[in-house]
Every structure is written in structure tokens, then in C-alpha cells.
Design a protein around this motif. Structure first.
Motif, PDB file in Angstrom:
ATOM      1  N   THR A   1      53.522  79.865  65.246  1.00 10.74           N
ATOM      2  CA  THR A   1      54.698  79.236  65.779  1.00 10.74           C
ATOM      3  C   THR A   1      56.072  80.465  65.664  1.00 10.74           C
ATOM      4  O   THR A   1      55.855  81.343  65.111  1.00 10.74           O
ATOM      5  CB  THR A   1      55.186  78.218  64.524  1.00 10.74           C
TER       6      THR A   1
ATOM      7  N   VAL B   1      49.469  70.440  70.531  1.00 15.11           N
ATOM      8  CA  VAL B   1      50.685  70.216  70.865  1.00 15.11           C
ATOM      9  C   VAL B   1      50.975  69.136  71.529  1.00 15.11           C
ATOM     10  O   VAL B   1      52.244  68.382  71.727  1.00 15.11           O
ATOM     11  CB  VAL B   1      51.505  71.272  71.828  1.00 15.11           C
TER      12      VAL B   1
ATOM     13  N   LEU C   1      53.776  67.558  67.196  1.00 13.89           N
ATOM     14  CA  LEU C   1      52.820  68.718  66.956  1.00 13.89           C
ATOM     15  C   LEU C   1      51.845  68.416  65.922  1.00 13.89           C
ATOM     16  O   LEU C   1      52.222  67.623  64.729  1.00 13.89           O
ATOM     17  CB  LEU C   1      53.939  70.004  66.528  1.00 13.89           C
TER      18      LEU C   1
END
Length: 521
Positions: free
Chosen positions: A395, A331, A383
Motif C-alpha cells: 500500500t 481492490v 479494499l
């Protein structure tokens, strides 16, 4: 990200100061032609500040931005003409922090090849598996790893660091470099505390947004001198390099972290900033602070949990200059805590920076109220693009699941309780090791602490606390348990208290729990 915010932030950090018109035009042309990856960032820095020192090592050897770019371009041409590297190939880099690693990353990018950053802590067997799984065409390595790389498949070109100068010198002058049709990716290997690490493809920034997200919250400025102690093969060290290039900073590098040498370098080079992992900050407190003390504005840490007691002790010694970034290889960043937030709540991960979405959700993906623990989901411009194996992370509504559990308090501060798979169920109660680790780290005798779950016939699992003490200190196990009883619930009291000389860690400072489990056979 809105344009007024970008302009305001870049202005505050000195990136929009006027310069020589020809150099500014060359700088913008470099970004337009080569993009915002490492090749474009180095080119723009060399165009605007060609004579500025880009890199200085522990021996005082310096390279200007012009020289660094020239060496990277020459290496790229030789990789292509001598080693046959083409766009889409993968170049592995098994190097500690020095200019050769930077040149290798940029050279791969200039060709359009992927740069695979290899963890220096991998065993020979892991290295061989990584070389095969990542389909490396070339492996550039430091001389100290010469024996380890013998395990790599024979079809991989092995380039010792001693060969880099020869490759730079062998570059054909007429062999022109042009922007590749497709940008090469940087592939960062996950930490690999268990098994073989996975390769995570890092995206190429598409503008100022990612830089602005960081420097808005961490006050770095153009032309700062920055010591990058965090290993560059790690996401945090690599991010520090990207930021430093963008700021046209002078980068100080040491191959190995030594606390006394680091403090001396901070003073000698008048560094404004230090990028480190938390265990390095802890090591800095193990040696007497120099006089005069470093005139630091920023000590930016990431990569593992920052114990609350360490936060306060460091700022009491070196001033309110500590910034903690919570994120991951997948991330990039999720939240940043500044000195004021860390003074108020020493274990906080802070708040999401501008342009970042963060949500805490339950197992069904529904947001939970403030103060309740749930899964941490993050969305931002950087990301990761998935693992090289083809696997992806879960996700939800454009947000990536970090794999961590945490909570946001009523004031909007994030607190990370630990990995979802690290949660210990003891007698039906959920226990997070981080809470106990933070408490134990506050004991004046304790240098560092780690907690894990171990099998227990009655409760299913109980806690084992591993403590490394300061030299000359002693503690009684029952006194430790009594201390915990005073502050935490009974199910958080460790069944076992094990004293060790030090906690085993990987190159990025994460505790190797598999090594601690060996105490239990």
C-alpha cells in the motif's frame, strides 16, 4: 461519501420509493440488526418484498424472497445443530450458480461463520490443499464434484447438494438465530491460474456507499430482473449477487453458461441486466441473435481484459448497453467504463466511480504525468482485508497496489496495459501482450487471441501469438506478422504464430497461460 450524493443516487435507482410503512420499518430494522452483509441484505429484501421472486433457475423453478430466507435460516440452524458449525468456523462452497449456493453463503453469514467460495475449476489436489489451508469445517458441494471432494481431509464434513434439502427439513423450530457478535467474512479464492489460489477476505459493507458507487455508474434499478452468468464464486459474480439483493431484484441463474440458452433466458424472463465475464460476451456473438432481441439496459462485465474489437461488435449487435468494470478480488473496483466511453475508446477501463481514488505511480511511488505508464494504485471502501495466510498487498498512502500497469490519458480515462509481471522485455524493449492481443482480435478471421513471452537466444524473449479462428477461416502466419508490422513497432511482431482450436481458460474466463506454454515443452 457525502449524504446528498447517496440520497440522489438511491432516488434515481428507485430505492427510496415509498412503501407500506410496516414493511419499510421491517426492512430498516433488518439492516440495523443484521448489518449490510448477505444476511442483512436478504432479510431487508424479504421484509420489503416477501412475495417477489428472488431466484429462478434454468428449469423455471422459483423461490420468493420469503422462501429463500426461510431456507437459508433453516440451513443455518441445521449447520449449527447437526454439523456443529459455530461463529468463526469456515464453510466451503463448491457450487455452480444455483439457489443452494446462495443459501449456503447466507446460512454461514447468519451463524457468523466465514463462507469460502471455492473455484469449480480446482483439481482434486488443489481442492485438498485449499480445504487444509482454509481450515474448512464443512464443504458443501454439487453432486458433480462428488469424486473430486474425496481428496478433502476426512475431518471436513462433506455435504452433497442432495443433502441440503434434508438439512433444511431437519432444522429445529425452537433453535433461534440472533445476530452474531462478529460478522462472518466471505473469502474469495484468487483465480489460481498458477499453483494453489490464495484466500482473500472480503469486508462487510458498512452502509450504502459501496452500492451507490456501482449503481451511480451502472444504471441498475429496483426490481430489475438480472441474469447472473458470471460464476458467483468469483468476485464479480458475488458482487452481482450483493447488488441484486440490495435492489430486491429477480435473479436468473444457470448452472452452466451456454450462449444460446442465455439469450433465450434473457428474452423469456425479460431481463433488464446481464452480469458476465468478457469471454461470455464473446460467446454470445458466436450464435445468431434471437428475435425479438433481449430488451437489455445493462450488460455489465468484469474479471478479465475486454478486447476493443469485441466491445464494438457487441454494441453494434445488442445496442449501447455495455459497461466494463475494472477491478480485482483485492481492490473490488477501480474504474468503470460506460457505453459512450467504450465507443470513443474501446479498450478503456473508464474512470473511477464516486468515492474511489486512483493514482498511477512510478517505482518510487511518485505520481507520473498523464499518458505515462506506471503502477495502478486504488483506494475505496471495499479494499480487501488481507489474505487468509496473513500476507498483505503493498500500500501507498492508503492506496492498494493492484499489481497492474496502466496509464491515464489527458481526458482522465484509464487504460490497463497488463500485469506488472506479464510485461515482456524483448531486446531491451518493454512489450505488453494486451496491445498485440487487441490488434490481433480485430482481424475478421480471429475469434480470440492470446500473447505471451517465450525464451529467445538473441533477444532474451520474443512474442508468441496464439490464435483461435472462426470456423472455416484460415490465416497465414507471415500474413499475421505483416499485419502487425503495419500497426506496431518491430519488437511487437510475434516470432511465433500458433493456431489453436480454442484458448484454454479457467472458470472466470482468464486464459491459462501455463497450458499454452506446454507448446514449448
Amino acid at each position: 461519501m457525502d449524504l446528498p450524493f447517496i440520497v440522489a443516487t438511491l432516488t434515481r435507482r428507485g430505492l427510496l420509493t415509498p412503501g407500506h410503512p410496516v414493511r419499510v420499518a421491517s426492512q430498516l430494522a433488518a439492516l440495523r440488526q443484521w448489518g449490510w452483509g448477505m444476511a442483512g441484505e436478504l432479510r431487508q429484501a424479504a421484509a420489503r418484498d416477501p412475495g417477489r421472486v428472488a431466484v429462478v433457475d434454468e428449469h423455471g423453478h422459483e423461490l420468493t424472497y420469503r422462501e429463500l430466507l426461510d431456507r437459508a435460516e433453516r440451513l443455518a440452524r441445521s449447520m449449527r445443530s447437526v454439523l456443529g458449525v459455530q461463529a468463526g468456523d469456515r464453510v466451503g462452497l463448491l457450487c455452480r450458480n444455483h439457489h443452494g449456493l446462495i443459501e449456503g453463503i447466507v446460512a454461514a453469514t447468519l451463524i457468523g461463520a466465514d463462507a469460502v467460495l471455492v473455484n469449480s475449476g480446482l483439481s482434486a489436489a488443489q481442492l485438498a490443499t485449499v480445504a487444509e489451508e482454509q481450515r474448512l469445517r464443512v464443504l458443501v458441494h454439487d453432486t458433480e464434484f462428488a469424486e473430486r471432494v474425496l481428496a478433502v481431509p476426512a475431518e471436513v464434513h462433506r455435504v452433497d447438494e442432495a443433502d441440503l434439502d434434508a438439512l433444511v427439513a431437519a432444522a429445529l423450530p425452537g433453535d433461534r438465530l440472533t445476530p452474531p457478535a462478529h460478522d462472518g467474512r466471505t473469502i474469495v479464492l484468487t483465480s489460481g491460474t498458477t499453483g494453489t489460489p490464495k484466500g482473500a477476505r472480503r469486508p462487510v459493507p458498512n452502509g450504502f456507499g459501496p452500492l451507490v458507487s456501482i449503481i451511480d455508474r451502472i444504471p441498475l434499478h429496483t426490481h430489475d430482473t438480472v441474469l447472473i452468468a458470471a460464476p458467483i464464486f468469483h468476485t464479480w459474480g458475488y458482487a452481482a449477487l450483493q447488488v441484486a439483493f440490495a435492489l430486491r431484484a429477480t435473479i436468473v441463474l444457470h448452472r452452466r453458461f451456454d450462449p444460446a440458452a442465455t439469450l433465450a433466458a434473457l428474452v423469456t424472463h425479460r431481463c433488464q441486466a446481464l452480469f458476465a465475464v468478457p469471454v461470455m460476451v464473446q460467446r454470445l456473438l458466436d450464435v445468431p441473435p434471437p428475435e425479438p432481441r433481449p430488451a437489455l439496459k445493462v450488460v455489465a462485465v468484469s474479471g478479465s481484459a475486454l478486447p476493443g474489437g469485441l466491445t464494438t461488435r457487441f454494441m453494434d449487435t445488442y445496442g449501447d448497453v455495455l459497461y466494463n468494470l475494472y477491478g480485482s478480488t483485492e481492490v473490488s473496483w477501480a474504474a468503470i467504463a460506460g457505453p459512450a466511453e467504450l465507443r470513443r475508446a474501446p479498450t478503456t477501463a473508464g474512470r473511477p466511480p464516486h468515492g474511489t481514488r486512483l493514482e498511477i505511480v512510478d517505482d518510487d511511488g511518485k505520481p507520473v504525468p498523464a499518458g505515462r505508464v506506471g503502477r495502478i494504485l486504488v483506494g475505496n471502501e471495499m479494499l480487501f482485508e488481507g489474505y487468509t495466510s496473513g500476507a498483505r498487498r503493498e500500500t501507498h498512502d492508503g492506496l492498494l497496489d493492484t499489481g497492474d500497469l496502466g496509464r491515464v490519458d489527458a481526458d482522465g480515462l484509464l487504460f490497463v496495459d497488463g500485469r506488472a509481471d506479464d510485461m515482456i522485455v524483448s531486446g531491451g524493449e518493454n512489450v505488453f501482450p494486451s496491445e498485440l492481443e487487441d490488434l490481433l482480435a480485430r482481424l475478421p478471421q480471429v475469434r480470440e487471441a492470446a500473447v505471451l513471452g517465450v525464451p529467445d537466444p538473441q533477444y532474451g524473449q520474443r512474442l508468441a501469438a496464439f490464435l483461435a479462428l472462426h470456423p472455416g477461416e484460415t490465416l497465414d502466419p507471415e500474413a499475421v506478422r505483416e499485419y502487425v508490422r503495419r500497426y506496431l513497432a518491430r519488437f511487437s511482431v510475434p516470432r511465433d504464430v500458433v493456431f489453436v482450436k480454442y484458448l484454454p481458460r479457467n472458470a472466470t474466463g482468464k486464459v491459462l497461460t501455463r497450458e499454452l506454454r506446454r507448446y514449448y515443452g
